[in-house]
Design a protein around this motif. Structure first.
Motif, PDB file in Angstrom:
ATOM      1  N   MET A   1      31.996  47.995  12.204  1.00  0.00           N
ATOM      2  CA  MET A   1      30.769  47.718  12.932  1.00  0.00           C
ATOM      3  C   MET A   1      31.105  47.149  14.304  1.00  0.00           C
ATOM      4  O   MET A   1      31.990  46.345  14.468  1.00  0.00           O
ATOM      5  N   SER A   2      30.369  47.551  15.290  1.00  0.00           N
ATOM      6  CA  SER A   2      30.587  47.123  16.665  1.00  0.00           C
ATOM      7  C   SER A   2      30.216  45.655  16.855  1.00  0.00           C
ATOM      8  O   SER A   2      29.247  45.166  16.298  1.00  0.00           O
ATOM      9  N   GLY A   3      31.017  44.969  17.688  1.00  0.00           N
ATOM     10  CA  GLY A   3      30.699  43.594  18.039  1.00  0.00           C
ATOM     11  C   GLY A   3      29.947  43.509  19.353  1.00  0.00           C
ATOM     12  O   GLY A   3      29.632  42.424  19.819  1.00  0.00           O
ATOM     13  N   ALA A   4      29.686  44.677  19.973  1.00  0.00           N
ATOM     14  CA  ALA A   4      29.015  44.683  21.276  1.00  0.00           C
ATOM     15  C   ALA A   4      27.605  44.139  21.142  1.00  0.00           C
ATOM     16  O   ALA A   4      26.889  44.463  20.207  1.00  0.00           O
ATOM     17  N   HIS A   5      27.236  43.310  22.093  1.00  0.00           N
ATOM     18  CA  HIS A   5      25.871  42.803  22.086  1.00  0.00           C
ATOM     19  C   HIS A   5      25.386  42.584  23.516  1.00  0.00           C
ATOM     20  O   HIS A   5      26.174  42.295  24.414  1.00  0.00           O
ATOM     21  N   VAL A   6      24.105  42.760  23.705  1.00  0.00           N
ATOM     22  CA  VAL A   6      23.489  42.558  25.012  1.00  0.00           C
ATOM     23  C   VAL A   6      23.742  41.117  25.445  1.00  0.00           C
ATOM     24  O   VAL A   6      23.597  40.187  24.655  1.00  0.00           O
ATOM     25  N   GLY A   7      24.155  40.967  26.678  1.00  0.00           N
ATOM     26  CA  GLY A   7      24.407  39.639  27.227  1.00  0.00           C
ATOM     27  C   GLY A   7      25.875  39.274  27.308  1.00  0.00           C
ATOM     28  O   GLY A   7      26.233  38.334  28.023  1.00  0.00           O
ATOM     29  N   LEU A   8      26.743  39.992  26.588  1.00  0.00           N
ATOM     30  CA  LEU A   8      28.178  39.718  26.683  1.00  0.00           C
ATOM     31  C   LEU A   8      28.597  39.871  28.142  1.00  0.00           C
ATOM     32  O   LEU A   8      28.299  40.886  28.779  1.00  0.00           O
ATOM     33  N   THR A   9      29.258  38.877  28.700  1.00  0.00           N
ATOM     34  CA  THR A   9      29.651  38.867  30.112  1.00  0.00           C
ATOM     35  C   THR A   9      31.128  38.551  30.243  1.00  0.00           C
ATOM     36  O   THR A   9      31.638  37.658  29.563  1.00  0.00           O
ATOM     37  N   VAL A  10      31.799  39.288  31.111  1.00  0.00           N
ATOM     38  CA  VAL A  10      33.206  39.062  31.417  1.00  0.00           C
ATOM     39  C   VAL A  10      33.344  38.996  32.933  1.00  0.00           C
ATOM     40  O   VAL A  10      32.716  39.777  33.654  1.00  0.00           O
ATOM     41  N   THR A  11      34.161  38.057  33.419  1.00  0.00           N
ATOM     42  CA  THR A  11      34.383  37.888  34.857  1.00  0.00           C
ATOM     43  C   THR A  11      35.877  37.831  35.144  1.00  0.00           C
ATOM     44  O   THR A  11      36.625  37.161  34.431  1.00  0.00           O
ATOM     45  N   HIS A  12      36.303  38.541  36.177  1.00  0.00           N
ATOM     46  CA  HIS A  12      37.667  38.479  36.701  1.00  0.00           C
ATOM     47  C   HIS A  12      37.601  38.002  38.148  1.00  0.00           C
ATOM     48  O   HIS A  12      36.645  38.316  38.858  1.00  0.00           O
ATOM     49  N   ARG A  13      38.642  37.305  38.577  1.00  0.00           N
ATOM     50  CA  ARG A  13      38.788  36.956  39.996  1.00  0.00           C
ATOM     51  C   ARG A  13      40.097  37.530  40.499  1.00  0.00           C
ATOM     52  O   ARG A  13      41.094  37.517  39.779  1.00  0.00           O
ATOM     53  N   ARG A  14      40.060  38.021  41.741  1.00  0.00           N
ATOM     54  CA  ARG A  14      41.264  38.597  42.318  1.00  0.00           C
ATOM     55  C   ARG A  14      41.283  38.394  43.819  1.00  0.00           C
ATOM     56  O   ARG A  14      40.275  38.573  44.496  1.00  0.00           O
ATOM     57  N   TYR A  15      42.464  38.046  44.323  1.00  0.00           N
ATOM     58  CA  TYR A  15      42.711  37.975  45.760  1.00  0.00           C
ATOM     59  C   TYR A  15      42.893  39.396  46.285  1.00  0.00           C
ATOM     60  O   TYR A  15      43.569  40.207  45.653  1.00  0.00           O
ATOM     61  N   VAL A  16      42.295  39.707  47.424  1.00  0.00           N
ATOM     62  CA  VAL A  16      42.425  41.031  48.028  1.00  0.00           C
ATOM     63  C   VAL A  16      43.571  40.979  49.042  1.00  0.00           C
ATOM     64  O   VAL A  16      43.428  40.374  50.106  1.00  0.00           O
ATOM     65  N   PRO A  17      44.705  41.608  48.719  1.00  0.00           N
ATOM     66  CA  PRO A  17      45.846  41.541  49.634  1.00  0.00           C
ATOM     67  C   PRO A  17      45.626  42.359  50.899  1.00  0.00           C
ATOM     68  O   PRO A  17      44.864  43.334  50.917  1.00  0.00           O
ATOM     69  N   HIS A  18      46.324  41.973  51.964  1.00  0.00           N
ATOM     70  CA  HIS A  18      46.192  42.672  53.240  1.00  0.00           C
ATOM     71  C   HIS A  18      46.656  44.120  53.158  1.00  0.00           C
ATOM     72  O   HIS A  18      46.199  44.957  53.940  1.00  0.00           O
ATOM     73  N   ALA A  19      47.487  44.442  52.212  1.00  0.00           N
ATOM     74  CA  ALA A  19      47.951  45.821  52.034  1.00  0.00           C
ATOM     75  C   ALA A  19      46.804  46.760  51.665  1.00  0.00           C
ATOM     76  O   ALA A  19      46.929  47.974  51.797  1.00  0.00           O
ATOM     77  N   HIS A  20      45.669  46.228  51.215  1.00  0.00           N
ATOM     78  CA  HIS A  20      44.526  47.059  50.823  1.00  0.00           C
ATOM     79  C   HIS A  20      43.519  47.279  51.948  1.00  0.00           C
ATOM     80  O   HIS A  20      42.536  47.990  51.760  1.00  0.00           O
ATOM     81  N   ALA A  21      43.760  46.675  53.109  1.00  0.00           N
ATOM     82  CA  ALA A  21      42.857  46.883  54.252  1.00  0.00           C
ATOM     83  C   ALA A  21      43.142  48.264  54.841  1.00  0.00           C
ATOM     84  O   ALA A  21      44.285  48.592  55.142  1.00  0.00           O
ATOM     85  N   HIS A  22      42.104  49.081  54.964  1.00  0.00           N
ATOM     86  CA  HIS A  22      42.259  50.443  55.483  1.00  0.00           C
ATOM     87  C   HIS A  22      41.522  50.662  56.790  1.00  0.00           C
ATOM     88  O   HIS A  22      41.698  51.685  57.424  1.00  0.00           O
ATOM     89  N   TYR A  23      40.681  49.750  57.177  1.00  0.00           N
ATOM     90  CA  TYR A  23      39.815  49.977  58.323  1.00  0.00           C
ATOM     91  C   TYR A  23      39.872  48.786  59.272  1.00  0.00           C
ATOM     92  O   TYR A  23      40.324  47.696  58.900  1.00  0.00           O
ATOM     93  N   GLY A  24      39.363  48.988  60.482  1.00  0.00           N
ATOM     94  CA  GLY A  24      39.308  47.917  61.458  1.00  0.00           C
ATOM     95  C   GLY A  24      38.596  46.692  60.906  1.00  0.00           C
ATOM     96  O   GLY A  24      37.735  46.805  60.041  1.00  0.00           O
ATOM     97  N   GLY A  25      38.978  45.534  61.401  1.00  0.00           N
ATOM     98  CA  GLY A  25      38.382  44.298  60.927  1.00  0.00           C
ATOM     99  C   GLY A  25      38.870  43.907  59.548  1.00  0.00           C
ATOM    100  O   GLY A  25      38.236  43.115  58.863  1.00  0.00           O
ATOM    101  N   ASP A  26      40.014  44.480  59.130  1.00  0.00           N
ATOM    102  CA  ASP A  26      40.596  44.202  57.810  1.00  0.00           C
ATOM    103  C   ASP A  26      39.669  44.587  56.664  1.00  0.00           C
ATOM    104  O   ASP A  26      39.718  44.008  55.580  1.00  0.00           O
ATOM    105  N   LEU A  27      38.801  45.588  56.882  1.00  0.00           N
ATOM    106  CA  LEU A  27      37.883  46.033  55.832  1.00  0.00           C
ATOM    107  C   LEU A  27      38.631  46.788  54.734  1.00  0.00           C
ATOM    108  O   LEU A  27      39.591  47.510  54.990  1.00  0.00           O
TER     109      LEU A  27
END
Length: 131
Positions: free
Chosen positions: A1-27
């Motif tokens: 049986m599935s344990g999935a239920h409405v309201g289950l929330t997961v959060t991740h945090r991550r630093y965005v490295p400069h190597a991932h900037a592709h556009y002007g203004g470090d976007l």
């Protein structure tokens, strides 16, 4: 049986490295955030169903504010609907810290209020439950 239920929330945090900037203004391109949504969706599936699941579709992706190199992003997924094998997830990516290169090469600050950068709805599928 599935344990999935409405309201289950997961959060991740991550630093965005400069190597991932592709556009002007470090976007950073929007695909970077969609990759984070895929990672957080995987953890939702593992927690709810004991399986990594597969991403089936995105709907209503909205790029609301820029993401820049040097940001710290918080990506959150919340289960909003549960089917036999599908789960609908609401995603939000918020910028919680931002680089301040005008103050110095490594200067940054915690934002007083997070900036909502990207929102989306997605569907994941998991294997049929074993009987």
């Amino acid at each position: 049986m599935s344990g999935a239920h409405v309201g289950l929330t997961v959060t991740h945090r991550r630093y965005v490295p400069h190597a991932h900037a592709h556009y002007g203004g470090d976007l950073v391109d929007g695909a970077y955030v969609l990759g984070l949504f895929g990672d957080v969706a995987t953890e939702v599936c593992i927690r709810a169903d004991g399986d990594e699941g597969l991403f089936a579709a995105y709907a209503d992706v909205r790029f609301r504010a820029p993401v820049r190199a040097g940001d710290v992003l918080e990506a959150t997924a919340t289960v909003t609907a549960v089917g036999r094998r599908s789960r609908t997830l609401e995603f939000t990516a918020r910028v919680v810290c931002r680089a301040e290169p005008d103050r110095g090469a490594s200067a940054a600050r915690v934002l007083p209020e997070p900036i909502v950068a990207v929102t989306a709805t997605g569907t994941v599928v998991v294997p049929q439950p074993s009987r």
